[in-house]
Write a protein that holds these residues in place. Structure first.
Motif, PDB file in Angstrom:
ATOM      1  N   VAL A 100       0.842  -1.198   0.000  1.00  0.00           N
ATOM      2  CA  VAL A 100       0.000   0.000   0.000  1.00  0.00           C
ATOM      3  C   VAL A 100       0.874   1.245   0.000  1.00  0.00           C
ATOM      4  CG1 VAL A 100      -1.753   1.319   1.238  1.00  0.00           C
ATOM      5  CG2 VAL A 100      -1.869  -1.186   1.212  1.00  0.00           C
ATOM      6  N   ASP A 101       0.619   2.129  -0.928  1.00  0.00           N
ATOM      7  CA  ASP A 101       1.307   3.420  -0.993  1.00  0.00           C
ATOM      8  C   ASP A 101       0.340   4.477  -0.488  1.00  0.00           C
ATOM      9  OD1 ASP A 101       2.514   5.821  -1.614  1.00  0.00           O
ATOM     10  OD2 ASP A 101       3.260   5.152  -3.563  1.00  0.00           O
ATOM     11  N   TYR A 102       0.560   4.948   0.739  1.00  0.00           N
ATOM     12  CA  TYR A 102      -0.383   5.871   1.371  1.00  0.00           C
ATOM     13  C   TYR A 102      -0.285   7.292   0.834  1.00  0.00           C
ATOM     14  CZ  TYR A 102      -1.728   2.202   4.589  1.00  0.00           C
ATOM     15  OH  TYR A 102      -2.220   1.041   5.115  1.00  0.00           O
ATOM     16  N   ARG A 106      -6.559   5.613  -5.526  1.00  0.00           N
ATOM     17  CA  ARG A 106      -7.219   5.188  -6.764  1.00  0.00           C
ATOM     18  C   ARG A 106      -6.251   4.990  -7.920  1.00  0.00           C
ATOM     19  NH1 ARG A 106     -12.734   5.628  -6.341  1.00  0.00           N
ATOM     20  NH2 ARG A 106     -12.895   5.524  -8.603  1.00  0.00           N
ATOM     21  N   PRO A 107      -5.224   4.109  -7.858  1.00  0.00           N
ATOM     22  CA  PRO A 107      -5.005   3.130  -6.789  1.00  0.00           C
ATOM     23  C   PRO A 107      -3.956   3.598  -5.793  1.00  0.00           C
ATOM     24  CG  PRO A 107      -3.683   2.542  -8.678  1.00  0.00           C
ATOM     25  CD  PRO A 107      -4.427   3.796  -9.062  1.00  0.00           C
ATOM     26  N   SER A 108      -3.986   3.009  -4.612  1.00  0.00           N
ATOM     27  CA  SER A 108      -3.001   3.311  -3.568  1.00  0.00           C
ATOM     28  C   SER A 108      -1.882   2.273  -3.632  1.00  0.00           C
ATOM     29  CB  SER A 108      -3.661   3.302  -2.189  1.00  0.00           C
ATOM     30  OG  SER A 108      -4.355   2.085  -1.973  1.00  0.00           O
ATOM     31  N   ILE A 109      -1.244   2.204  -4.803  1.00  0.00           N
ATOM     32  CA  ILE A 109      -0.148   1.280  -5.072  1.00  0.00           C
ATOM     33  C   ILE A 109       0.602   1.846  -6.269  1.00  0.00           C
ATOM     34  CG2 ILE A 109      -1.424  -0.185  -6.690  1.00  0.00           C
ATOM     35  CD1 ILE A 109      -0.049  -2.629  -5.455  1.00  0.00           C
ATOM     36  N   ASN A 110       1.836   1.446  -6.439  1.00  0.00           N
ATOM     37  CA  ASN A 110       2.601   1.877  -7.603  1.00  0.00           C
ATOM     38  C   ASN A 110       2.035   1.177  -8.836  1.00  0.00           C
ATOM     39  OD1 ASN A 110       4.541   2.281  -9.661  1.00  0.00           O
ATOM     40  ND2 ASN A 110       6.174   2.499  -8.141  1.00  0.00           N
ATOM     41  N   SER A 111       1.189   1.888  -9.567  1.00  0.00           N
ATOM     42  CA  SER A 111       0.482   1.279 -10.692  1.00  0.00           C
ATOM     43  C   SER A 111       1.362   1.107 -11.922  1.00  0.00           C
ATOM     44  CB  SER A 111      -0.752   2.122 -11.047  1.00  0.00           C
ATOM     45  OG  SER A 111      -0.383   3.468 -11.323  1.00  0.00           O
ATOM     46  N   ASP A 112       2.529   1.759 -11.947  1.00  0.00           N
ATOM     47  CA  ASP A 112       3.468   1.536 -13.042  1.00  0.00           C
ATOM     48  C   ASP A 112       4.164   0.186 -12.901  1.00  0.00           C
ATOM     49  OD1 ASP A 112       2.944   4.037 -14.198  1.00  0.00           O
ATOM     50  OD2 ASP A 112       4.417   5.014 -12.897  1.00  0.00           O
ATOM     51  N   VAL A 113       4.291  -0.261 -11.664  1.00  0.00           N
ATOM     52  CA  VAL A 113       4.934  -1.542 -11.394  1.00  0.00           C
ATOM     53  C   VAL A 113       3.911  -2.661 -11.363  1.00  0.00           C
ATOM     54  CG1 VAL A 113       6.222  -2.874  -9.670  1.00  0.00           C
ATOM     55  CG2 VAL A 113       6.855  -0.491 -10.152  1.00  0.00           C
ATOM     56  N   PHE A 114       2.837  -2.458 -10.601  1.00  0.00           N
ATOM     57  CA  PHE A 114       1.801  -3.480 -10.448  1.00  0.00           C
ATOM     58  C   PHE A 114       0.641  -3.144 -11.379  1.00  0.00           C
ATOM     59  CE2 PHE A 114       4.205  -3.599  -6.495  1.00  0.00           C
ATOM     60  CZ  PHE A 114       4.481  -4.951  -6.401  1.00  0.00           C
ATOM     61  N   ALA A 124      -6.860  -5.786   2.173  1.00  0.00           N
ATOM     62  CA  ALA A 124      -6.245  -4.466   2.000  1.00  0.00           C
ATOM     63  C   ALA A 124      -6.813  -3.846   0.736  1.00  0.00           C
ATOM     64  CB  ALA A 124      -4.729  -4.575   1.903  1.00  0.00           C
ATOM     65  N   SER A 125      -7.295  -2.628   0.854  1.00  0.00           N
ATOM     66  CA  SER A 125      -7.893  -1.931  -0.280  1.00  0.00           C
ATOM     67  C   SER A 125      -6.823  -1.151  -1.037  1.00  0.00           C
ATOM     68  CB  SER A 125      -8.978  -0.969   0.197  1.00  0.00           C
ATOM     69  OG  SER A 125      -9.362  -0.093  -0.847  1.00  0.00           O
ATOM     70  N   PHE A 126      -6.758  -1.377  -2.336  1.00  0.00           N
ATOM     71  CA  PHE A 126      -5.832  -0.601  -3.163  1.00  0.00           C
ATOM     72  C   PHE A 126      -6.555   0.516  -3.906  1.00  0.00           C
ATOM     73  CE2 PHE A 126      -3.512  -4.508  -2.398  1.00  0.00           C
ATOM     74  CZ  PHE A 126      -2.320  -3.978  -1.924  1.00  0.00           C
TER      75      PHE A 126
END
Length: 309
Positions: free
Chosen positions: A246-248, A252-260, A283-285
């Protein structure tokens, strides 16, 4: 659908405040991501009196106040007097001056998800943890008057008003770093369009890059067990392992979307059961919330393995 109680906040997006994951100089021991916290040799208490006791966590490399005298404090990006940030920055326990407000992930490392009764920490070590709510270092992305809190009564992360009257702080210290590239492929190389496994150099965990399943909890465990991605043994991650993604600072999303890639704006399943019930932790992304769902709920799955396999 089982839901952990949340404070409801309705605000306008006007401020962005970024906070680090609390990245350590060395990856945590993989046992730090287990649901329980009663592993042999994990904690050591140092100090000459109760008010000066410091807890050394050998699995994470972090040092914690065993007890604190902060009382209820507010959250402040400027470390205003009376805030959690001010209390930690002024703390001189153990003659150390580098205390800080912990990240959600660091607070969660103290959580014992195998306990039924609150507070859900190792009570042999943290026996006087009266307040279940503790400030984390991250503000809610794109919201001006709320920040993240970890709840040791339930194990969830929630966001509340910065001036919420019933939140304390549990200061931490430990070396931190920001690697130039946190994520690499499974061979420690550059991530390309064909990369299917993502290694996290901070945690040492390796993740399935693009999940292909939406299923219930039992099916998710089986899917990860049977995942044919390299000659490795994959498994459904614990909620502690899943939270590390989780990237706080994002939403929308709370994650590195370039990687995942293709991360759904949804809650992802973990292997962790909520207090011996038919609920499991997720866990909500979309936002970063930690919450619960029923085992029968169909949700996305992202499998994990240890990096030393």
């Amino acid at each position: 659908m089982g839901k952990v109680f949340k404070f409801k906040v309705f605000l306008v997006n006007v401020l962005y405040f970024s906070s680090s994951f609390g990245l350590l100089a060395q990856p945590w021991n993989y046992s730090a991501y287990e649901d329980g916290t009663h592993q042999s040799g994990r904690y050591a208490v140092e100090g000459e009196s109760q008010n000066s006791f410091i807890v050394q966590d050998h699995f994470t490399g972090l040092s914690w106040e065993q007890s604190n005298t902060a009382g209820n404090v507010f959250w402040s990006s400027t470390a205003a007097r009376g805030s959690a940030q001010s209390y930690c920055s002024r703390l001189r326990k153990g003659n150390y001056s580098d205390w800080r407000v912990p990240s959600v992930t660091e607070l969660q490392s103290l959580m014992d998800y195998t306990r039924i009764n609150a507070p859900m920490t190792n009570q042999e070590i943290f026996s006087d943890q009266a307040n279940p709510l503790y400030w984390a270092s991250a503000a809610r992305a794109n919201l001006s008057r709320v920040a993240w809190v970890f709840d040791f009564k339930s194990g969830s992360s929630i966001y509340v008003l910065l001036k919420h009257p019933d939140v304390s702080v549990h200061c931490v210290r430990g070396e931190s770093m920001q690697p130039s590239e946190r994520y690499v492929d499974e061979q420690n190389g550059l991530i390309t369009e064909t990369t299917k496994q993502i290694k996290d150099r901070v945690t040492g965990l390796v993740w399935e890059r693009t999940p292909k399943r939406v299923c219930n909890w039992e099916m998710a465990k089986q899917y990860c067990h049977n995942l044919a991605l390299g000659e490795y043994q994959w498994h459904l991650p614990s909620i502690k392992a899943l939270t590390t993604l989780v990237d706080y600072s994002r939403i929308r999303p709370s994650i590195n979307s370039d990687v995942f890639l293709k991360t759904r704006l949804d809650s992802y399943l973990s292997s962790t059961i909520f207090k011996n019930t038919r609920l499991v932790w997720t866990a909500s992304f979309m936002s970063g919330d930690l919450d619960t769902e029923t085992k029968m709920e169909n949700l996305p799955v992202r499998c994990v393995r240890t990096g030393d396999e």
